[in-house]
Design a protein around this motif. Structure first.
Motif, PDB file in Angstrom:
ATOM      1  N   THR A   8      18.752  35.102  14.157  1.00 20.39           N
ATOM      2  CA  THR A   8      17.731  34.266  14.776  1.00 20.39           C
ATOM      3  C   THR A   8      16.879  35.070  15.743  1.00 20.39           C
ATOM      4  O   THR A   8      17.348  36.028  16.363  1.00 20.39           O
ATOM      5  CB  THR A   8      18.369  33.069  15.508  1.00 20.39           C
ATOM      6  N   ARG A  11      13.827  31.043  17.896  1.00 25.62           N
ATOM      7  CA  ARG A  11      13.918  29.821  17.111  1.00 25.62           C
ATOM      8  C   ARG A  11      14.503  28.675  17.931  1.00 25.62           C
ATOM      9  O   ARG A  11      15.283  27.859  17.431  1.00 25.62           O
ATOM     10  CB  ARG A  11      14.764  30.058  15.856  1.00 25.62           C
ATOM     11  N   VAL A  66      15.090  41.437  11.069  1.00 25.59           N
ATOM     12  CA  VAL A  66      16.007  40.515  10.421  1.00 25.59           C
ATOM     13  C   VAL A  66      17.118  41.234   9.674  1.00 25.59           C
ATOM     14  O   VAL A  66      18.273  40.784   9.670  1.00 25.59           O
ATOM     15  CB  VAL A  66      15.238  39.556   9.491  1.00 25.59           C
ATOM     16  N   LYS A  70      21.083  40.708  10.395  1.00 29.13           N
ATOM     17  CA  LYS A  70      22.033  40.281   9.362  1.00 29.13           C
ATOM     18  C   LYS A  70      23.152  41.308   9.208  1.00 29.13           C
ATOM     19  O   LYS A  70      24.320  40.951   9.034  1.00 29.13           O
ATOM     20  CB  LYS A  70      21.313  40.061   8.036  1.00 29.13           C
ATOM     21  N   THR A  84      24.630  33.481   4.126  1.00 29.43           N
ATOM     22  CA  THR A  84      23.692  33.590   5.242  1.00 29.43           C
ATOM     23  C   THR A  84      22.907  32.288   5.333  1.00 29.43           C
ATOM     24  O   THR A  84      22.688  31.605   4.328  1.00 29.43           O
ATOM     25  CB  THR A  84      22.716  34.766   5.068  1.00 29.43           C
ATOM     26  N   ASP A  86      19.369  30.779   7.312  1.00 28.41           N
ATOM     27  CA  ASP A  86      18.237  30.959   8.212  1.00 28.41           C
ATOM     28  C   ASP A  86      18.323  29.937   9.345  1.00 28.41           C
ATOM     29  O   ASP A  86      18.753  28.796   9.135  1.00 28.41           O
ATOM     30  CB  ASP A  86      16.910  30.778   7.465  1.00 28.41           C
ATOM     31  N   SER A  87      17.861  30.336  10.512  1.00 25.17           N
ATOM     32  CA  SER A  87      18.017  29.488  11.689  1.00 25.17           C
ATOM     33  C   SER A  87      16.999  28.362  11.763  1.00 25.17           C
ATOM     34  O   SER A  87      16.928  27.653  12.779  1.00 25.17           O
ATOM     35  CB  SER A  87      17.946  30.336  12.967  1.00 25.17           C
ATOM     36  N   ARG A 199       8.051  32.826   8.975  1.00 27.85           N
ATOM     37  CA  ARG A 199       9.116  33.117   8.038  1.00 27.85           C
ATOM     38  C   ARG A 199       8.870  34.465   7.376  1.00 27.85           C
ATOM     39  O   ARG A 199       7.805  34.734   6.833  1.00 27.85           O
ATOM     40  CB  ARG A 199       9.218  32.022   6.972  1.00 27.85           C
TER      41      ARG A 199
END
Length: 216
Positions: A8, A11, A66, A70, A84, A86-87, A199
């Motif tokens: 994140t 966010r 990102v 990760k 995984t 996404d936030s 994004r």
């Protein structure tokens, strides 16, 4: 146990929704590894209030991208399965339970499902018949749009995302697919929110052909 890796960055407006979808899972044996990639908004303040012992927060002192976030999550997860999240997205309440049941029933070591577009209510994934079934590496390569996966952690090994190429994570999945027994569930178990403008996947889709060629 299922490990869920969530990277994140700034966010604060969406991470509570994503986190709530994890807390609401019907399968309770999970851990959530959240990597805050140097947020400068109130994301960190929100995460400091999280008390569930299944959730661990790791903070980067500065924004590293990102893929780096990760990778930090992958380095710190402990589950037999991983995914995984996404936030700014959210899992259906029975997502983990459904995919684990599918793995037990079919002997699959990787499960792929479809995704639902929040704003339209339509499937985001295409590229195969609208039925459940096994996926060969070749058939997996034909998938288009957004799909979501649950994968045996043993298939990952020491594979990690290339931190020089944010948004291009396919090389890791191509290598996993060489070993995986993959099964496709024609169900939308992840809700994708695209109303934001930050994004990574969206920016990659609109990159010029030269940008993509340079990255590859």
């Amino acid at each position: 146990m299922v490990s869920i890796v969530m990277a994140t960055f700034n966010r604060a407006g969406t991470i509570e929704r994503a986190l709530g979808s994890v807390l609401g899972q019907t399968h309770a044996d999970w851990e959530l590894v959240i990597v805050d990639d140097g947020s400068t908004d109130t994301t960190q303040e929100f995460l400091e209030q999280v008390t569930d012992s299944r959730i661990r927060v790791i903070t980067h002192s500065e924004n590293r991208g990102v893929c780096a976030a990760k990778n930090t999550g992958l380095d710190n997860m402990r589950g037999e399965w991983f995914t995984t999240l996404d936030s700014d997205d959210e899992m259906m309440p029975d997502a983990l339970e459904t995919m684990l049941e599918c793995a037990a029933r079919t002997g699959a070591t990787a499960i792929t499902c479809n995704c639902l577009e929040y704003s339209t209510g339509q499937f985001r994934g295409a590229g195969r018949p609208a039925v459940d079934g096994r996926l060969s590496p070749k058939a997996t390569a034909r998938l288009r749009g957004d799909h979501w996966d649950l994968t045996r952690t043993s298939l990952l090994g020491d594979l990690r995302f290339d931190e020089r190429l944010p948004g291009y994570e396919a090389i890791v999945w191509l290598q996993i697919n060489r070993k995986a027994r993959r099964y496709y569930l024609h169900r939308a178990l992840l809700v994708v929110h695209t109303e934001g403008e930050d994004r990574v996947t969206s920016s990659m889709r609109t990159s010029s052909l030269r940008d993509k060629a340079d990255s590859y």
